[in-house]
Write a protein that holds these residues in place. Structure first.
Motif, PDB file in Angstrom:
ATOM      1  N   ASN A   7      60.334  -5.931  38.830  1.00 34.41           N
ATOM      2  CA  ASN A   7      60.662  -5.978  37.388  1.00 34.41           C
ATOM      3  C   ASN A   7      59.605  -5.383  36.461  1.00 34.41           C
ATOM      4  O   ASN A   7      59.745  -5.461  35.241  1.00 34.41           O
ATOM      5  CB  ASN A   7      60.942  -7.420  36.915  1.00 34.41           C
ATOM      6  CG  ASN A   7      62.096  -8.054  37.665  1.00 34.41           C
ATOM      7  OD1 ASN A   7      63.029  -7.349  38.037  1.00 34.41           O
ATOM      8  ND2 ASN A   7      62.024  -9.343  37.902  1.00 34.41           N
ATOM      9  N   GLY A   8      58.541  -4.829  36.991  1.00 32.35           N
ATOM     10  CA  GLY A   8      57.492  -4.252  36.137  1.00 32.35           C
ATOM     11  C   GLY A   8      57.756  -2.783  35.846  1.00 32.35           C
ATOM     12  O   GLY A   8      58.704  -2.186  36.354  1.00 32.35           O
ATOM     13  N   THR A   9      56.889  -2.195  35.010  1.00 35.10           N
ATOM     14  CA  THR A   9      56.950  -0.752  34.753  1.00 35.10           C
ATOM     15  C   THR A   9      55.834  -0.073  35.538  1.00 35.10           C
ATOM     16  O   THR A   9      54.660  -0.393  35.352  1.00 35.10           O
ATOM     17  CB  THR A   9      56.782  -0.460  33.251  1.00 35.10           C
ATOM     18  OG1 THR A   9      57.838  -1.099  32.537  1.00 35.10           O
ATOM     19  CG2 THR A   9      56.820   1.037  32.971  1.00 35.10           C
ATOM     20  N   ILE A  38      53.525   3.041  36.425  1.00 32.39           N
ATOM     21  CA  ILE A  38      53.020   4.272  35.808  1.00 32.39           C
ATOM     22  C   ILE A  38      52.141   5.002  36.817  1.00 32.39           C
ATOM     23  O   ILE A  38      51.154   4.448  37.310  1.00 32.39           O
ATOM     24  CB  ILE A  38      52.204   3.979  34.524  1.00 32.39           C
ATOM     25  CG1 ILE A  38      53.047   3.195  33.502  1.00 32.39           C
ATOM     26  CG2 ILE A  38      51.697   5.290  33.904  1.00 32.39           C
ATOM     27  CD1 ILE A  38      52.263   2.734  32.270  1.00 32.39           C
ATOM     28  N   ILE A  59      56.933   7.505  34.966  1.00 32.04           N
ATOM     29  CA  ILE A  59      57.107   6.141  34.455  1.00 32.04           C
ATOM     30  C   ILE A  59      58.405   5.603  35.032  1.00 32.04           C
ATOM     31  O   ILE A  59      59.457   6.228  34.874  1.00 32.04           O
ATOM     32  CB  ILE A  59      57.183   6.123  32.914  1.00 32.04           C
ATOM     33  CG1 ILE A  59      55.908   6.737  32.306  1.00 32.04           C
ATOM     34  CG2 ILE A  59      57.402   4.695  32.398  1.00 32.04           C
ATOM     35  CD1 ILE A  59      56.011   7.018  30.814  1.00 32.04           C
ATOM     36  N   ARG A  82      60.769   2.252  34.974  1.00 30.38           N
ATOM     37  CA  ARG A  82      61.036   0.890  34.482  1.00 30.38           C
ATOM     38  C   ARG A  82      61.782   0.121  35.549  1.00 30.38           C
ATOM     39  O   ARG A  82      62.426   0.710  36.414  1.00 30.38           O
ATOM     40  CB  ARG A  82      61.832   0.961  33.186  1.00 30.38           C
ATOM     41  CG  ARG A  82      60.984   1.591  32.092  1.00 30.38           C
ATOM     42  CD  ARG A  82      61.548   1.515  30.701  1.00 30.38           C
ATOM     43  NE  ARG A  82      60.554   2.083  29.783  1.00 30.38           N
ATOM     44  CZ  ARG A  82      60.373   3.405  29.593  1.00 30.38           C
ATOM     45  NH1 ARG A  82      61.133   4.275  30.226  1.00 30.38           N
ATOM     46  NH2 ARG A  82      59.425   3.841  28.786  1.00 30.38           N
ATOM     47  N   ASP A  83      61.685  -1.204  35.518  1.00 31.63           N
ATOM     48  CA  ASP A  83      62.341  -2.033  36.551  1.00 31.63           C
ATOM     49  C   ASP A  83      61.974  -1.540  37.951  1.00 31.63           C
ATOM     50  O   ASP A  83      62.845  -1.305  38.778  1.00 31.63           O
ATOM     51  CB  ASP A  83      63.868  -2.001  36.390  1.00 31.63           C
ATOM     52  CG  ASP A  83      64.307  -2.903  35.253  1.00 31.63           C
ATOM     53  OD1 ASP A  83      63.653  -3.949  35.072  1.00 31.63           O
ATOM     54  OD2 ASP A  83      65.250  -2.541  34.542  1.00 31.63           O
ATOM     55  N   ALA A  84      60.709  -1.379  38.168  1.00 28.61           N
ATOM     56  CA  ALA A  84      60.257  -0.823  39.449  1.00 28.61           C
ATOM     57  C   ALA A  84      60.084  -1.915  40.499  1.00 28.61           C
ATOM     58  O   ALA A  84      59.854  -3.084  40.178  1.00 28.61           O
ATOM     59  CB  ALA A  84      58.925  -0.104  39.249  1.00 28.61           C
ATOM     60  N   ASP A 137      62.360   2.863  41.771  1.00 28.62           N
ATOM     61  CA  ASP A 137      63.361   2.164  40.972  1.00 28.62           C
ATOM     62  C   ASP A 137      63.983   1.019  41.765  1.00 28.62           C
ATOM     63  O   ASP A 137      64.268   1.177  42.948  1.00 28.62           O
ATOM     64  CB  ASP A 137      64.437   3.211  40.617  1.00 28.62           C
ATOM     65  CG  ASP A 137      65.303   2.749  39.498  1.00 28.62           C
ATOM     66  OD1 ASP A 137      66.013   1.734  39.694  1.00 28.62           O
ATOM     67  OD2 ASP A 137      65.264   3.384  38.425  1.00 28.62           O
ATOM     68  N   ARG A 185      57.673  -8.784  35.166  1.00 32.88           N
ATOM     69  CA  ARG A 185      58.452  -8.495  33.954  1.00 32.88           C
ATOM     70  C   ARG A 185      57.520  -8.380  32.742  1.00 32.88           C
ATOM     71  O   ARG A 185      56.644  -9.214  32.545  1.00 32.88           O
ATOM     72  CB  ARG A 185      59.470  -9.604  33.721  1.00 32.88           C
ATOM     73  CG  ARG A 185      60.533  -9.279  32.683  1.00 32.88           C
ATOM     74  CD  ARG A 185      61.584 -10.386  32.617  1.00 32.88           C
ATOM     75  NE  ARG A 185      62.247 -10.585  33.919  1.00 32.88           N
ATOM     76  CZ  ARG A 185      63.302  -9.887  34.335  1.00 32.88           C
ATOM     77  NH1 ARG A 185      63.799  -8.933  33.593  1.00 32.88           N
ATOM     78  NH2 ARG A 185      63.840 -10.137  35.508  1.00 32.88           N
ATOM     79  N   PHE A 196      52.734  -3.770  33.265  1.00 27.84           N
ATOM     80  CA  PHE A 196      52.598  -2.342  33.560  1.00 27.84           C
ATOM     81  C   PHE A 196      51.685  -2.186  34.775  1.00 27.84           C
ATOM     82  O   PHE A 196      50.572  -2.708  34.776  1.00 27.84           O
ATOM     83  CB  PHE A 196      52.058  -1.615  32.321  1.00 27.84           C
ATOM     84  CG  PHE A 196      53.020  -1.732  31.169  1.00 27.84           C
ATOM     85  CD1 PHE A 196      53.959  -0.747  30.925  1.00 27.84           C
ATOM     86  CD2 PHE A 196      53.046  -2.887  30.377  1.00 27.84           C
ATOM     87  CE1 PHE A 196      54.893  -0.890  29.908  1.00 27.84           C
ATOM     88  CE2 PHE A 196      53.968  -3.036  29.355  1.00 27.84           C
ATOM     89  CZ  PHE A 196      54.899  -2.032  29.110  1.00 27.84           C
ATOM     90  N   ASN A 199      51.285  -2.138  27.282  1.00 26.40           N
ATOM     91  CA  ASN A 199      51.464  -0.747  27.682  1.00 26.40           C
ATOM     92  C   ASN A 199      50.275   0.135  27.275  1.00 26.40           C
ATOM     93  O   ASN A 199      50.066   0.374  26.081  1.00 26.40           O
ATOM     94  CB  ASN A 199      52.756  -0.215  27.040  1.00 26.40           C
ATOM     95  CG  ASN A 199      53.143   1.149  27.593  1.00 26.40           C
ATOM     96  OD1 ASN A 199      52.365   1.783  28.320  1.00 26.40           O
ATOM     97  ND2 ASN A 199      54.335   1.615  27.249  1.00 26.40           N
TER      98      ASN A 199
END
Ligand SMILES: [Zn+2]
Length: 472
Positions: free
Chosen positions: A29-31, A33, A40, A42-44, A58, A77, A80, A444
């Motif tokens: 659930n994190g982003t 980078i 980038i 999202r929801d990784a 993903d 969640r 980053f 972020n």
């Protein structure tokens, strides 16, 4: 059929043996980078198996279930996730305190240099932990005594420590007898044959880099040391060793790169870089580490104008920081350089500003031209704090005009290139097969680079540390 087939068949078994008992972790659930590619996600989902990243991407394509039923799931969640930071210019033989460079200010009557070095060795585990607290999971020690190679060994066997690449003693144009306790960090080399002999001695220790201290002044012009630079590079390259050079004037840096230097360990600070220099660095794939923070810290410390950041005050070694208050020194022991700085602090600040006027502009020019820039601090020098100094470096890189993504790229993917070797090829990027060295942030860093220090969790070699727990 042939050896190749046999080899391939053996690989899955080898992986199984290595990771059979390793802990599996799924970050969800994190982003994510990856600054190296500006990626980038999202929801990784990031799956860690033992000390390695097993999958990253993903959540739609990588299910946390891929980690297996027994995996520990960490919900990221709102957070980053980046590759662990890398500081590509530190010195473990220096503490950052006021007594660590008796060749710059002689305070040996207040604290003998041998006591200083004994303190440094005793406190290495503490220094290592301060890097980890700062989200720094790898560092490059760009020169020190032969005992630096033992520092590399001890970091390898310490969990709460960054990975360390090391250069041995500096091959130097000038001597520094004040630092010689029998295993000097800086060795004056007088001719090419001596240089070759010294490289052979270094090679026996498997250095990650060979370092040259190309100091130039009126008694040591650029050309007089150049044959020694040439011989050092030739002898090193013949042994597949890369050469890093300290060269802060444009003409010295140009000479170093023309002779084959792989890395420049500082900015050019005397004049603006010209097109020919930029092209030279690009053509030769030279990596440059700007070390902006160190240029202010000697001067500011001596002038009693030290500007430590909140991160440095919180995560730096308190004994080191306490020593930097020059007003506490016995008045009759004040070295001339400190007396002068205290008498006219503005002059000291003005000198620093002049250096930054050139160095920051040069950084922007090189970055825009596509030269590989690797972040580094020169931590361990007086006033440059092991660990969190990197966040002051980020501020200065921002002042130079770099974007947060560019700064983070310098501190991860580009820095991994400077680190080099097999390890360098497996850090600096969140990718399958790379080491599980990660930093998890609460906000972020792409919105503002100052957020790069809002560290929630650090993962080193697959081991998860709540950031607040590391220095406890
Ligand atoms: Zn240095």
């Amino acid at each position: 059929m042939n050896n190749k087939t046999n080899c391939l068949a053996a690989i899955p078994l080898a992986i199984f043996t290595l990771t059979a008992n390793a802990e599996k972790i799924a970050l969800v659930n994190g982003t994510l980078i990856n600054p190296g590619t500006s990626q980038i996600v999202r929801d990784a989902t990031i799956v860690i198996n033992g000390d390695r990243i097993a999958a990253a991407g993903d959540a739609k394509t990588i299910s946390p279930a891929a980690a297996g039923k027994d995996a520990k799931v960490i919900d990221c969640r709102g957070k980053f996730i980046l590759p662990g930071y890398i500081d590509t210019h530190v010195h473990f033989f220096q503490s950052g305190d006021l007594y660590t460079r008796p060749d710059a200010v002689d305070l040996t009557k207040v604290r003998p240099y041998a006591d200083e070095v004994a303190w440094i060795k005793k406190n290495l585990p503490d220094t290592f932990a301060r890097y980890l607290r700062s989200g720094i999971t790898s560092v490059v020690d760009v020169g020190g005594p032969f005992w630096n190679f033992e520092v590399r060994n001890s970091s390898n066997s310490t969990a709460k420590a960054p990975r360390i690449a090391v250069a041995g003693p500096l091959i130097s144009s000038v001597s520094r007898p004040q630092l010689d306790l029998g295993d000097p960090p800086i060795v004056k080399i007088d001719n090419p044959e001596q240089a070759r002999e010294f490289v052979r001695k270094l090679a026996a220790q498997n250095p990650d880099l060979v370092k040259i201290w190309y100091i130039v002044d009126k008694d040591h012009p650029v050309d007089s040391f150049r044959p020694i630079v040439r011989a050092t590079v030739e002898e090193s390259h013949a042994r597949k060793l890369r050469v890093a050079v300290h060269a802060t004037e444009l003409e010295t840096a140009r000479a170093a790169v023309e002779e084959g230097a792989d890395v420049l360990v500082h900015s050019v600070t005397d004049k603006p870089v010209d097109d020919a220099f930029v092209k030279l660095l690009k053509d030769r794939h030279t990596i440059l580490c700007p070390t902006l923070v160190v240029f202010e810290r000697y001067g500011r410390t001596f002038a009693n104008k030290l500007n430590l950041t909140p991160e440095e005050k919180a995560w730096g070694n308190p004994e080191v920081i306490a020593s930097l208050d020059v007003t506490k020194l016995p008045q009759n022991q004040l070295p001339g350089r400190i007396k002068t700085a205290l008498a006219d602090p503005n002059a000291a600040l003005e000198r620093i500003k002049k250096v930054y006027d050139v160095a920051l502009k040069n950084l922007k020019t090189l970055e825009d031209a596509g030269v590989t820039i690797a972040a580094g601090t020169d931590a361990g020098n007086i006033g440059t704090i092991h660990g969190p100094a990197l966040f002051r470096e980020f501020q200065l890189m921002k002042e130079a005009g770099l974007t947060p993504m560019q700064i983070l790229q310098c501190a991860t993917a580009n820095a991994a290139k400077l680190f080099g070797g097999e390890t360098g090829a497996h850090i600096g990027k969140i990718d399958n097969g790379n080491f599980a060295d990660l930093v998890i942030l609460r906000s972020n860093p792409l919105d503002d680079i100052s957020r790069a220090s809002e560290i929630d969790t650090v993962i080193k070699n697959g081991a998860v540390y709540s950031a607040d727990s590391i220095l406890r």
